[in-house]
Design a protein around this motif. Structure first.
Motif, PDB file in Angstrom:
ATOM      1  N   ARG A  75       0.869  -1.173   0.000  1.00  0.00           N
ATOM      2  CA  ARG A  75       0.000   0.000   0.000  1.00  0.00           C
ATOM      3  C   ARG A  75       0.907   1.225   0.000  1.00  0.00           C
ATOM      4  N   LEU A  76       0.857   1.997  -1.078  1.00  0.00           N
ATOM      5  CA  LEU A  76       1.782   3.113  -1.240  1.00  0.00           C
ATOM      6  C   LEU A  76       1.269   4.430  -0.682  1.00  0.00           C
ATOM      7  N   SER A  77      -0.026   4.514  -0.390  1.00  0.00           N
ATOM      8  CA  SER A  77      -0.582   5.752   0.147  1.00  0.00           C
ATOM      9  C   SER A  77      -1.632   5.413   1.204  1.00  0.00           C
ATOM     10  N   ASP A  78      -2.049   6.458   1.918  1.00  0.00           N
ATOM     11  CA  ASP A  78      -3.118   6.279   2.904  1.00  0.00           C
ATOM     12  C   ASP A  78      -4.380   5.752   2.237  1.00  0.00           C
ATOM     13  N   ILE A  79      -5.129   4.964   2.965  1.00  0.00           N
ATOM     14  CA  ILE A  79      -6.459   4.558   2.527  1.00  0.00           C
ATOM     15  C   ILE A  79      -7.436   5.207   3.489  1.00  0.00           C
ATOM     16  N   LYS A  80      -8.196   6.177   2.984  1.00  0.00           N
ATOM     17  CA  LYS A  80      -9.171   6.872   3.833  1.00  0.00           C
ATOM     18  C   LYS A  80     -10.344   5.938   4.082  1.00  0.00           C
ATOM     19  N   LEU A  81     -10.632   5.702   5.342  1.00  0.00           N
ATOM     20  CA  LEU A  81     -11.716   4.816   5.716  1.00  0.00           C
ATOM     21  C   LEU A  81     -12.997   5.567   6.070  1.00  0.00           C
ATOM     22  N   ASN A  82     -12.825   6.722   6.723  1.00  0.00           N
ATOM     23  CA  ASN A  82     -14.005   7.404   7.237  1.00  0.00           C
ATOM     24  C   ASN A  82     -13.647   8.832   7.598  1.00  0.00           C
ATOM     25  N   GLU A  83     -14.664   9.661   7.726  1.00  0.00           N
ATOM     26  CA  GLU A  83     -14.490  10.986   8.296  1.00  0.00           C
ATOM     27  C   GLU A  83     -15.431  11.082   9.481  1.00  0.00           C
ATOM     28  N   LEU A  84     -14.892  11.527  10.597  1.00  0.00           N
ATOM     29  CA  LEU A  84     -15.666  11.643  11.828  1.00  0.00           C
ATOM     30  C   LEU A  84     -15.926  13.110  12.127  1.00  0.00           C
ATOM     31  N   ARG A  85     -17.082  13.365  12.728  1.00  0.00           N
ATOM     32  CA  ARG A  85     -17.441  14.743  13.099  1.00  0.00           C
ATOM     33  C   ARG A  85     -18.218  14.720  14.404  1.00  0.00           C
ATOM     34  N   GLU A  86     -18.674  15.882  14.807  1.00  0.00           N
ATOM     35  CA  GLU A  86     -19.428  16.015  16.058  1.00  0.00           C
ATOM     36  C   GLU A  86     -20.510  14.939  16.162  1.00  0.00           C
ATOM     37  N   LEU A 143     -21.593   0.346  13.576  1.00  0.00           N
ATOM     38  CA  LEU A 143     -20.596  -0.362  12.774  1.00  0.00           C
ATOM     39  C   LEU A 143     -21.198  -0.908  11.484  1.00  0.00           C
ATOM     40  N   LEU A 144     -22.421  -1.407  11.557  1.00  0.00           N
ATOM     41  CA  LEU A 144     -23.088  -1.883  10.338  1.00  0.00           C
ATOM     42  C   LEU A 144     -23.354  -0.726   9.379  1.00  0.00           C
ATOM     43  N   GLY A 145     -23.713   0.420   9.909  1.00  0.00           N
ATOM     44  CA  GLY A 145     -23.921   1.603   9.066  1.00  0.00           C
ATOM     45  C   GLY A 145     -22.650   1.996   8.339  1.00  0.00           C
ATOM     46  N   ARG A 146     -21.522   1.956   9.045  1.00  0.00           N
ATOM     47  CA  ARG A 146     -20.241   2.275   8.409  1.00  0.00           C
ATOM     48  C   ARG A 146     -19.897   1.242   7.338  1.00  0.00           C
ATOM     49  N   LEU A 147     -20.135  -0.019   7.632  1.00  0.00           N
ATOM     50  CA  LEU A 147     -19.855  -1.086   6.668  1.00  0.00           C
ATOM     51  C   LEU A 147     -20.728  -0.922   5.421  1.00  0.00           C
ATOM     52  N   ARG A 148     -21.998  -0.658   5.603  1.00  0.00           N
ATOM     53  CA  ARG A 148     -22.895  -0.482   4.455  1.00  0.00           C
ATOM     54  C   ARG A 148     -22.487   0.732   3.617  1.00  0.00           C
ATOM     55  N   LYS A 149     -22.038   1.785   4.271  1.00  0.00           N
ATOM     56  CA  LYS A 149     -21.570   2.975   3.550  1.00  0.00           C
ATOM     57  C   LYS A 149     -20.377   2.602   2.674  1.00  0.00           C
ATOM     58  N   LYS A 150     -19.438   1.852   3.216  1.00  0.00           N
ATOM     59  CA  LYS A 150     -18.259   1.423   2.449  1.00  0.00           C
ATOM     60  C   LYS A 150     -18.674   0.514   1.295  1.00  0.00           C
ATOM     61  N   GLU A 151     -19.638  -0.366   1.525  1.00  0.00           N
ATOM     62  CA  GLU A 151     -20.110  -1.240   0.450  1.00  0.00           C
ATOM     63  C   GLU A 151     -20.690  -0.416  -0.698  1.00  0.00           C
TER      64      GLU A 151
END
Length: 161
Positions: A75-86, A143-151
């Motif tokens: 892996r040559l660069s960062d892999i963005k997984l998520n953005e977190l906010r308030e 966690l399921l919401g995050r997984l579905r978003k990635k899918e």
């Protein structure tokens, strides 16, 4: 005392603690420590054991896996997984499986979060079955919401490949 009130408010507003008994949240509030962060500050370092469960009360952060070049991973660069906010949280993996973090969290903007020691949160979960049931159910939904978003993101990228 004002910090406890602010922490209790943050806990009651968090989706993770939705439906949790107020008495359990009130017992956690004094253990929540407010942490300020600067833009570009690494808040969680990949590969370290996270000892806090955190609720973001202000600002934005990015979650990414760092570059890695090993025989099994190239892996040559960062892999963005998520953005977190308030309103979002981090440290939930360590709460559940007590393993080192699989990604780093870097502040995008200045902000603040409440850090609750994982050990203290575990004590509260073990002491109150109703509290544990609501927190774990909410974490599962999160966690399921995050997984579905990635899918969905992967589906879209495959459409354009």
């Amino acid at each position: 005392m004002a910090a406890d009130v602010e922490a209790l408010y943050a806990l009651t507003q968090s989706p993770v603690f939705h439906g949790a008994p107020r008495s359990a949240l009130a017992s956690l509030a004094p253990h929540a420590r407010k942490v300020l962060f600067r833009a570009d500050e690494v808040v969680v370092e990949q590969g370290k054991l996270e000892k806090h469960f955190a609720l973001i009360i202000e600002g934005r952060m990015k979650v990414a896996m760092a570059p890695k070049n090993t025989p099994s991973v190239n892996r040559l660069s960062d892999i963005k997984l998520n953005e977190l906010r308030e309103g979002d949280c981090f440290g939930e993996y360590s709460l559940i499986d007590r393993t080192a973090t699989s990604a780093s969290i870097t502040a995008v903007t200045p902000g603040a979060y409440f850090a609750i020691p994982v050990a203290r949160l575990e004590e509260a979960l073990e002491a109150d079955d109703r509290f544990a049931k609501s927190v774990y159910a909410n974490l599962l939904k999160l966690l399921l919401g995050r997984l579905r978003k990635k899918e969905r993101e992967y589906d879209l990228s495959l459409l354009y490949d």
